[in-house]
Design a protein around this motif. Structure first.
Motif, PDB file in Angstrom:
ATOM      1  N   UNK A   8       0.892  -1.124   0.160  1.00  0.00           N
ATOM      2  CA  UNK A   8      -0.032  -0.077   0.058  1.00  0.00           C
ATOM      3  C   UNK A   8       0.726   1.269  -0.126  1.00  0.00           C
ATOM      4  N   UNK A   9       2.031   1.177   0.027  1.00  0.00           N
ATOM      5  CA  UNK A   9       2.949   2.253  -0.023  1.00  0.00           C
ATOM      6  C   UNK A   9       2.846   3.050  -1.326  1.00  0.00           C
ATOM      7  N   UNK A  10       3.582   4.109  -1.413  1.00  0.00           N
ATOM      8  CA  UNK A  10       3.823   4.854  -2.514  1.00  0.00           C
ATOM      9  C   UNK A  10       4.017   6.356  -2.545  1.00  0.00           C
ATOM     10  N   UNK A  11       3.743   7.136  -3.657  1.00  0.00           N
ATOM     11  CA  UNK A  11       3.922   8.530  -3.644  1.00  0.00           C
ATOM     12  C   UNK A  11       2.724   9.126  -3.299  1.00  0.00           C
ATOM     13  N   UNK A  12       2.552  10.324  -2.559  1.00  0.00           N
ATOM     14  CA  UNK A  12       1.619  11.079  -2.322  1.00  0.00           C
ATOM     15  C   UNK A  12       1.909  12.366  -2.041  1.00  0.00           C
ATOM     16  N   UNK A  13       1.057  13.558  -2.291  1.00  0.00           N
ATOM     17  CA  UNK A  13       1.434  14.778  -2.102  1.00  0.00           C
ATOM     18  C   UNK A  13       0.951  15.155  -0.717  1.00  0.00           C
ATOM     19  N   UNK A  14       1.606  16.165  -0.048  1.00  0.00           N
ATOM     20  CA  UNK A  14       1.398  16.462   1.313  1.00  0.00           C
ATOM     21  C   UNK A  14      -0.279  16.901   1.428  1.00  0.00           C
ATOM     22  N   UNK A  15      -0.801  16.395   2.448  1.00  0.00           N
ATOM     23  CA  UNK A  15      -2.155  16.538   2.895  1.00  0.00           C
ATOM     24  C   UNK A  15      -2.969  15.524   2.233  1.00  0.00           C
ATOM     25  N   UNK A  89       7.526  14.921   6.490  1.00  0.00           N
ATOM     26  CA  UNK A  89       8.266  14.410   7.444  1.00  0.00           C
ATOM     27  C   UNK A  89       7.780  12.898   7.602  1.00  0.00           C
ATOM     28  N   UNK A  90       6.698  12.460   7.227  1.00  0.00           N
ATOM     29  CA  UNK A  90       6.237  11.285   7.214  1.00  0.00           C
ATOM     30  C   UNK A  90       6.897  10.308   6.108  1.00  0.00           C
ATOM     31  N   UNK A  91       7.725  10.630   5.182  1.00  0.00           N
ATOM     32  CA  UNK A  91       8.489  10.069   4.504  1.00  0.00           C
ATOM     33  C   UNK A  91       9.324   8.924   4.899  1.00  0.00           C
ATOM     34  N   UNK A  92       9.131   7.813   4.700  1.00  0.00           N
ATOM     35  CA  UNK A  92       9.901   6.690   5.681  1.00  0.00           C
ATOM     36  C   UNK A  92       9.572   5.392   4.646  1.00  0.00           C
ATOM     37  N   UNK A  93      10.349   4.175   5.108  1.00  0.00           N
ATOM     38  CA  UNK A  93       9.845   3.037   4.817  1.00  0.00           C
ATOM     39  C   UNK A  93       9.050   2.678   6.368  1.00  0.00           C
ATOM     40  N   UNK A  94       7.888   2.063   5.949  1.00  0.00           N
ATOM     41  CA  UNK A  94       7.073   1.669   7.108  1.00  0.00           C
ATOM     42  C   UNK A  94       7.086  -0.012   7.042  1.00  0.00           C
ATOM     43  N   UNK A  95       7.169  -0.298   8.561  1.00  0.00           N
ATOM     44  CA  UNK A  95       7.481  -1.886   8.678  1.00  0.00           C
ATOM     45  C   UNK A  95       6.275  -2.152   9.722  1.00  0.00           C
ATOM     46  N   UNK A  96       5.835  -3.281   9.345  1.00  0.00           N
ATOM     47  CA  UNK A  96       4.817  -4.088  10.220  1.00  0.00           C
ATOM     48  C   UNK A  96       5.529  -4.915  11.130  1.00  0.00           C
ATOM     49  N   UNK A  97       5.050  -5.060  12.395  1.00  0.00           N
ATOM     50  CA  UNK A  97       5.785  -5.868  13.371  1.00  0.00           C
ATOM     51  C   UNK A  97       4.812  -6.710  14.151  1.00  0.00           C
ATOM     52  N   UNK A  98       5.013  -7.805  14.823  1.00  0.00           N
ATOM     53  CA  UNK A  98       4.197  -8.707  15.278  1.00  0.00           C
ATOM     54  C   UNK A  98       5.044  -8.756  16.790  1.00  0.00           C
ATOM     55  N   UNK A  99       4.284  -8.534  17.667  1.00  0.00           N
ATOM     56  CA  UNK A  99       4.841  -8.644  19.229  1.00  0.00           C
ATOM     57  C   UNK A  99       4.618  -9.989  19.764  1.00  0.00           C
ATOM     58  N   UNK A 100       4.919 -10.402  20.812  1.00  0.00           N
ATOM     59  CA  UNK A 100       4.741 -11.865  21.515  1.00  0.00           C
ATOM     60  C   UNK A 100       3.771 -11.936  22.161  1.00  0.00           C
ATOM     61  N   UNK A 101       2.830 -10.815  22.719  1.00  0.00           N
ATOM     62  CA  UNK A 101       1.826 -11.131  23.587  1.00  0.00           C
ATOM     63  C   UNK A 101       0.760 -10.290  22.861  1.00  0.00           C
ATOM     64  N   UNK A 102      -0.558 -10.818  23.598  1.00  0.00           N
ATOM     65  CA  UNK A 102      -1.716  -9.935  23.312  1.00  0.00           C
ATOM     66  C   UNK A 102      -1.630  -8.433  23.484  1.00  0.00           C
ATOM     67  N   UNK A 103      -0.951  -7.931  24.602  1.00  0.00           N
ATOM     68  CA  UNK A 103      -1.011  -6.823  25.131  1.00  0.00           C
ATOM     69  C   UNK A 103       0.161  -6.062  24.388  1.00  0.00           C
ATOM     70  N   UNK A 116       7.715   1.466   1.211  1.00  0.00           N
ATOM     71  CA  UNK A 116       8.182   2.675   0.918  1.00  0.00           C
ATOM     72  C   UNK A 116       6.790   3.845   0.866  1.00  0.00           C
ATOM     73  N   UNK A 117       6.749   4.715   1.740  1.00  0.00           N
ATOM     74  CA  UNK A 117       6.097   6.088   1.760  1.00  0.00           C
ATOM     75  C   UNK A 117       6.701   7.283   1.420  1.00  0.00           C
ATOM     76  N   UNK A 118       6.437   8.115   0.195  1.00  0.00           N
ATOM     77  CA  UNK A 118       7.097   9.140   0.026  1.00  0.00           C
ATOM     78  C   UNK A 118       6.077  10.242  -0.085  1.00  0.00           C
ATOM     79  N   UNK A 119       6.286  11.460   0.555  1.00  0.00           N
ATOM     80  CA  UNK A 119       5.197  12.365   0.734  1.00  0.00           C
ATOM     81  C   UNK A 119       6.035  13.751   0.104  1.00  0.00           C
ATOM     82  N   UNK A 120       5.523  14.191  -0.832  1.00  0.00           N
ATOM     83  CA  UNK A 120       6.168  15.286  -1.531  1.00  0.00           C
ATOM     84  C   UNK A 120       5.456  16.510  -1.084  1.00  0.00           C
ATOM     85  N   UNK A 121       6.246  17.549  -1.013  1.00  0.00           N
ATOM     86  CA  UNK A 121       5.741  19.064  -0.631  1.00  0.00           C
ATOM     87  C   UNK A 121       5.337  19.633  -1.613  1.00  0.00           C
TER      88      UNK A 121
END
Length: 121
Positions: A8-15, A89-103, A116-121
């Motif tokens: 679902x990542x990609x290039x998007x304009x600010x806002x 400033x939201x531009x980054x590689x976004x990672x999904x992660x699983x924890x070991x507990x329900x909490x 990759x998520x890239x936000x252009x100004x």
């Protein structure tokens, strides 16, 4: 080995908006709290959001609170991150992660490969 695949990542304009998805290839998905982290080039990995195994509890970093929403569909073994009012400033590689507990502890045990998520100004 827990397998997590982001999309679902990609290039998007600010806002603008994007919706990230993370599919888990484990039958015990409903027992794990899930997290989203992000990492910009040359910077430390940063916590973004987390959700408990049941979906009833969520946690957000101050930088995204009010703009991002984490959710999950345990029947589909998928966690989502809806990102609105995106900023450069939201531009980054976004990672999904699983924890070991329900909490939620924001201590990941397993990681996806990132999207990759890239936000252009």
């Amino acid at each position: 080995q827990v397998q997590l695949v982001e999309s679902g990542g990609g290039l998007v304009q600010a806002g603008g908006s994007l919706r990230l998805s993370c599919a888990a290839s484990v039958r015990t998905f409903s027992t794990y709290a899930m997290d989203w982290f992000r990492q910009a080039p040359g910077k430390e990995r940063e916590f973004v959001a987390a959700i408990s195994a049941s979906g009833s509890g969520t946690l957000y970093s101050n930088s995204v609170k009010g703009r991002f929403t984490i959710s999950r569909d345990n029947a589909k073994n998928t966690v989502y991150l809806q990102m609105n009012s995106l900023k450069p400033e939201d531009t980054a590689v976004y990672y999904c992660a699983a924890e070991s507990l329900p909490l939620v502890q924001t201590i990941p045990k397993y990681w996806g490969q990132g999207t990759q998520v890239t936000v252009s100004s």
